[in-house]
Design a protein around this motif. Structure first.
Motif, PDB file in Angstrom:
ATOM      1  N   VAL A 244       0.809  -1.144   0.023  1.00  0.00           N
ATOM      2  CA  VAL A 244      -0.009  -0.038  -0.093  1.00  0.00           C
ATOM      3  C   VAL A 244       0.921   1.206  -0.227  1.00  0.00           C
ATOM      4  O   VAL A 244       1.397   1.539   0.987  1.00  0.00           O
ATOM      5  CB  VAL A 244      -0.876   0.040   1.172  1.00  0.00           C
ATOM      6  CG1 VAL A 244      -1.949   1.292   1.297  1.00  0.00           C
ATOM      7  CG2 VAL A 244      -1.957  -1.356   1.392  1.00  0.00           C
ATOM      8  N   VAL A 245       0.970   1.971  -0.964  1.00  0.00           N
ATOM      9  CA  VAL A 245       1.831   3.231  -1.379  1.00  0.00           C
ATOM     10  C   VAL A 245       1.041   4.156  -0.882  1.00  0.00           C
ATOM     11  O   VAL A 245      -0.173   4.653  -1.895  1.00  0.00           O
ATOM     12  CB  VAL A 245       2.402   3.138  -2.702  1.00  0.00           C
ATOM     13  CG1 VAL A 245       3.480   4.364  -2.991  1.00  0.00           C
ATOM     14  CG2 VAL A 245       3.279   1.879  -2.889  1.00  0.00           C
ATOM     15  N   ASP A 246       1.405   5.464  -0.405  1.00  0.00           N
ATOM     16  CA  ASP A 246       0.956   6.546  -0.192  1.00  0.00           C
ATOM     17  C   ASP A 246       1.420   7.743  -1.555  1.00  0.00           C
ATOM     18  O   ASP A 246       2.645   7.969  -1.424  1.00  0.00           O
ATOM     19  CB  ASP A 246       1.183   7.298   1.063  1.00  0.00           C
ATOM     20  CG  ASP A 246       0.556   8.714   1.422  1.00  0.00           C
ATOM     21  OD1 ASP A 246      -0.257   9.167   0.445  1.00  0.00           O
ATOM     22  OD2 ASP A 246       0.748   9.245   2.458  1.00  0.00           O
ATOM     23  N   CYS A 247       0.638   7.859  -2.244  1.00  0.00           N
ATOM     24  CA  CYS A 247       0.942   8.650  -3.430  1.00  0.00           C
ATOM     25  C   CYS A 247       0.675  10.339  -3.124  1.00  0.00           C
ATOM     26  O   CYS A 247       1.014  11.053  -3.952  1.00  0.00           O
ATOM     27  CB  CYS A 247       0.161   8.641  -4.680  1.00  0.00           C
ATOM     28  SG  CYS A 247       0.335   6.526  -5.361  1.00  0.00           S
ATOM     29  N   VAL A 284       1.105  -7.349  -5.040  1.00  0.00           N
ATOM     30  CA  VAL A 284       0.027  -6.499  -5.595  1.00  0.00           C
ATOM     31  C   VAL A 284       0.544  -5.233  -4.931  1.00  0.00           C
ATOM     32  O   VAL A 284       0.748  -4.862  -3.756  1.00  0.00           O
ATOM     33  CB  VAL A 284      -1.448  -6.853  -5.350  1.00  0.00           C
ATOM     34  CG1 VAL A 284      -2.164  -5.683  -5.573  1.00  0.00           C
ATOM     35  CG2 VAL A 284      -1.576  -8.001  -6.029  1.00  0.00           C
ATOM     36  N   VAL A 285       0.556  -4.204  -5.671  1.00  0.00           N
ATOM     37  CA  VAL A 285       0.865  -2.775  -5.536  1.00  0.00           C
ATOM     38  C   VAL A 285      -0.325  -2.045  -5.530  1.00  0.00           C
ATOM     39  O   VAL A 285      -1.094  -1.894  -6.590  1.00  0.00           O
ATOM     40  CB  VAL A 285       1.980  -2.029  -6.405  1.00  0.00           C
ATOM     41  CG1 VAL A 285       2.172  -0.720  -6.044  1.00  0.00           C
ATOM     42  CG2 VAL A 285       3.299  -2.876  -6.318  1.00  0.00           C
ATOM     43  N   VAL A 286      -0.661  -1.175  -4.473  1.00  0.00           N
ATOM     44  CA  VAL A 286      -1.863  -0.267  -4.393  1.00  0.00           C
ATOM     45  C   VAL A 286      -1.532   0.941  -4.167  1.00  0.00           C
ATOM     46  O   VAL A 286      -0.858   1.290  -3.279  1.00  0.00           O
ATOM     47  CB  VAL A 286      -2.602  -0.756  -3.178  1.00  0.00           C
ATOM     48  CG1 VAL A 286      -4.045   0.387  -2.992  1.00  0.00           C
ATOM     49  CG2 VAL A 286      -3.295  -2.247  -3.387  1.00  0.00           C
ATOM     50  N   LEU A 287      -1.789   1.807  -5.248  1.00  0.00           N
ATOM     51  CA  LEU A 287      -1.419   3.132  -5.253  1.00  0.00           C
ATOM     52  C   LEU A 287      -2.598   3.941  -4.668  1.00  0.00           C
ATOM     53  O   LEU A 287      -3.661   4.242  -5.241  1.00  0.00           O
ATOM     54  CB  LEU A 287      -1.032   3.787  -6.642  1.00  0.00           C
ATOM     55  CG  LEU A 287      -0.006   2.991  -7.480  1.00  0.00           C
ATOM     56  CD1 LEU A 287      -0.024   3.636  -8.948  1.00  0.00           C
ATOM     57  CD2 LEU A 287       1.397   3.271  -6.631  1.00  0.00           C
ATOM     58  N   ASN A 288      -2.548   4.234  -3.454  1.00  0.00           N
ATOM     59  CA  ASN A 288      -3.701   4.810  -2.595  1.00  0.00           C
ATOM     60  C   ASN A 288      -3.660   6.594  -2.609  1.00  0.00           C
ATOM     61  O   ASN A 288      -2.687   7.062  -3.047  1.00  0.00           O
ATOM     62  CB  ASN A 288      -3.523   4.525  -1.180  1.00  0.00           C
ATOM     63  CG  ASN A 288      -4.570   4.538  -0.450  1.00  0.00           C
ATOM     64  OD1 ASN A 288      -5.679   4.818  -0.911  1.00  0.00           O
ATOM     65  ND2 ASN A 288      -4.574   4.746   0.932  1.00  0.00           N
ATOM     66  N   ARG A 309       7.955  -4.282 -14.131  1.00  0.00           N
ATOM     67  CA  ARG A 309       8.505  -5.124 -13.005  1.00  0.00           C
ATOM     68  C   ARG A 309       7.439  -6.484 -12.831  1.00  0.00           C
ATOM     69  O   ARG A 309       8.187  -7.294 -12.298  1.00  0.00           O
ATOM     70  CB  ARG A 309       8.809  -4.692 -11.641  1.00  0.00           C
ATOM     71  CG  ARG A 309       9.712  -3.267 -11.649  1.00  0.00           C
ATOM     72  CD  ARG A 309       9.769  -2.804 -10.296  1.00  0.00           C
ATOM     73  NE  ARG A 309      10.708  -1.727 -10.278  1.00  0.00           N
ATOM     74  CZ  ARG A 309      11.085  -1.202  -8.984  1.00  0.00           C
ATOM     75  NH1 ARG A 309      10.906  -1.662  -7.968  1.00  0.00           N
ATOM     76  NH2 ARG A 309      12.023  -0.021  -9.165  1.00  0.00           N
ATOM     77  N   GLY A 310       6.514  -6.587 -13.602  1.00  0.00           N
ATOM     78  CA  GLY A 310       5.675  -7.703 -13.574  1.00  0.00           C
ATOM     79  C   GLY A 310       4.853  -7.629 -12.237  1.00  0.00           C
ATOM     80  O   GLY A 310       4.212  -8.569 -11.683  1.00  0.00           O
ATOM     81  N   LEU A 311       4.644  -6.381 -11.817  1.00  0.00           N
ATOM     82  CA  LEU A 311       3.554  -6.177 -10.587  1.00  0.00           C
ATOM     83  C   LEU A 311       2.108  -5.826 -11.126  1.00  0.00           C
ATOM     84  O   LEU A 311       2.474  -4.981 -12.103  1.00  0.00           O
ATOM     85  CB  LEU A 311       4.271  -5.222  -9.566  1.00  0.00           C
ATOM     86  CG  LEU A 311       5.806  -5.454  -8.760  1.00  0.00           C
ATOM     87  CD1 LEU A 311       6.003  -4.609  -8.034  1.00  0.00           C
ATOM     88  CD2 LEU A 311       5.375  -6.785  -7.925  1.00  0.00           C
ATOM     89  N   ARG A 312       1.165  -6.479 -10.318  1.00  0.00           N
ATOM     90  CA  ARG A 312      -0.089  -5.764 -10.590  1.00  0.00           C
ATOM     91  C   ARG A 312      -0.509  -4.566 -10.145  1.00  0.00           C
ATOM     92  O   ARG A 312      -0.199  -4.600  -8.684  1.00  0.00           O
ATOM     93  CB  ARG A 312      -1.223  -7.026 -10.343  1.00  0.00           C
ATOM     94  CG  ARG A 312      -1.039  -8.085 -10.978  1.00  0.00           C
ATOM     95  CD  ARG A 312      -2.128  -9.303 -10.804  1.00  0.00           C
ATOM     96  NE  ARG A 312      -3.173  -8.829 -11.369  1.00  0.00           N
ATOM     97  CZ  ARG A 312      -4.518  -9.521 -11.287  1.00  0.00           C
ATOM     98  NH1 ARG A 312      -4.409 -10.762 -10.637  1.00  0.00           N
ATOM     99  NH2 ARG A 312      -5.656  -9.065 -11.579  1.00  0.00           N
TER     100      ARG A 312
END
Length: 483
Positions: A244-247, A284-288, A309-312
């Motif tokens: 979970v990434v804080d954009c 899985v990467v979530v751009l929050n 990079r092959g990440l969803r």
């Protein structure tokens, strides 16, 4: 205020001691030879760890770390055996891992009703009725009960979740799990709001899976910085890891790419105790927080690089609920794929390991600290010594016969032991006196053994004869004087 969630506890367990056997002889009018009738002692109770779905934390063990099972009762006359000690069952949450103080994993308790014997109770001693034989028809001794096992163990709770949420503090993990499930974690606008893992159940069509919100990680978490070291273990069982990434962060030096790299670095440096391979788990990467215009622009900018990079990658907003439905079904798909790769559950197999033909059950080795001394090691010799009452000569003689039949004396003789050599078995040390070959037992009074008698001591019969001679005179000496 102290947290009510405890996921690690050190416990001190003591199983019950076995009861002593009874040395008794049946006494009844007109039956002078009633025979031995001493009962056996009861076995000590075990300490068991049992998984209970209603228990969610190790808090009880934090305040009450000491636990002891019941002791076995001693045997009694008239062939009455002692009662067994009460078994103690300690309830633990699902996902509890049992370790030694050195970190060795002993058991991984997953599934309701899973049981682990943490400490075994001691055996009860045999009474003289059970020890009677053709050579010893009325033993004047009984065996002592064994002490119960005492252990210090470490309990660690590793959450049983399908999806693990990872991210820096204030990345929006708690907000995400609160909108996807019925979980109600604490949410605030300052770092380290989440101090304990939160579990939530998520439904996506026909799929149901669990999600764990791990407290925020920072660089160096795998070395003990922040709260990461204490809670990284909660992701060991997860089928998929979600970054979970804080954009919308304004901290200098931080961007979605660097955040993902920092989290992956901490995961690579973390060594799971269960031996899990976190590198092979789906990511899985979530751009929050894309409800913020600047955050939406940044998400569009970094998304191609992450997908390369092959990440969803999913762009979501917990405020506007944008992208949450697609994320939920995508996670359900990954979880179902992971479950399909797991082997089908099978019944526990009982493995029998017979003893080797050439295994004598004991070993004899020279004592490195004392020249000319020897140490006997083995489960049976050490158990026999613990069960022996060394205040009873007949019991000591019985121990010597058992060791002789096992072959301990022959092994000592072949290794150069001489009469009087020190021999240690368990916590006891003896002066070795070899038995007479071919002589196992000798008839004697109850509680005595002629092999242990002091031959230099004047017996009662000899003292009685000496008093008679002093009173009446020696007839042979009178005949000599008459001549």
């Amino acid at each position: 205020m102290t947290s009510r969630f405890v996921d690690r506890a050190v416990i001190h367990l003591a199983a019950g001691n076995g009861g002593n056997g009874c040395a008794s002889v049946h006494r009844e009018k007109f039956k002078p030879l009633g025979g031995p009738d001493g009962g056996n002692g009861g076995s000590g109770g075990d300490v068991l760890l049992v998984v209970d779905p209603s228990v969610h934390t190790l808090l009880d063990f934090h305040f009450r770390p000491h636990a002891r099972a019941g002791n076995g009762k001693p045997g009694q006359g008239s062939n009455r055996n002692g009662a067994a000690g009460e078994t103690l069952e300690l309830k633990v949450p699902d996902g509890t891992v049992v370790l030694t103080a050195d970190g060795e994993v002993l058991a991984d308790l997953v599934g309701a009703g899973t049981t682990f014997a943490a400490a075994n109770g001691g055996r009860g001693g045999l009474g003289n009725a059970a020890l009677a034989s053709r050579a010893r028809k009325a033993p004047g001794f009984a065996l002592l009960g064994e002490a119960g096992e005492a252990r210090d163990l470490v309990l660690e709770l590793r959450s049983v979740a399908d999806v693990g949420l990872l991210g820096f503090p204030s990345a929006g993990k708690s907000s995400l799990i609160s909108v996807l499930s019925a979980a109600k974690p604490k949410i605030a606008d300052y770092p380290f709001t989440t101090l304990v893992p939160n579990l939530g159940v998520v439904t996506a069509g026909d799929s149901v899976f669990t999600m764990a919100d791990v407290p925020g990680l920072i660089p160096g978490a795998s070395d003990g910085k922040g709260l990461g070291l204490d809670f990284l273990r909660h992701i060991e069982r997860c089928a998929v890891l979600v970054h979970v990434v804080d954009c919308a962060t304004y901290e200098p030096g931080r961007d979605p790419i660097s955040d993902v790299d920092a989290l992956e670095s901490e995961l690579a440096r973390y060594t799971p105790a269960l031996g899990a391979d976190l590198a092979g788990r789906p990511r899985v990467v979530v751009l929050n927080k894309i409800d913020v215009p600047e955050a939406a622009e940044l998400a569009e900018l970094v998304r191609p690089e992450l997908e390369a990079r092959g990440l969803r990658v999913f762009e979501v907003s917990t405020v506007s609920r944008k992208g949450l439905r697609e994320l939920t079904f995508a996670l359900a798909e990954v979880v179902e794929s992971y479950r399909a790769t797991l082997p089908a559950p099978t019944a526990t197999k009982i493995v029998l390991q017979p003893r080797a033909v050439d295994d004598s059950g004991f070993s004899v080795e020279p004592d490195p600290d004392e020249p000319g001394a020897f140490i006997v090691r083995g489960q049976r010799p050490e158990r026999w010594v613990r069960q022996t009452d060394f205040g009873n000569d007949e019991a000591i003689g019985y121990l010597a016969d058992r060791l002789n039949r096992l072959g301990v004396e022959d092994r000592l003789a072949r290794m150069g032991a001489e009469p009087g050599s020190q021999v240690a078995i368990g916590n006891y040390s003896f002066e070795w006196e070899p038995s007479t070959p071919g002589v196992v037992t000798q008839l004697a009074g109850r509680g005595s053994d002629p092999r242990l008698e002091n031959r230099g001591r004047v017996s009662a019969a000899e003292r009685k004869e000496a008093r008679r001679i002093r009173r009446e005179g020696d007839p042979e000496s009178e005949e000599d004087s008459g001549e």
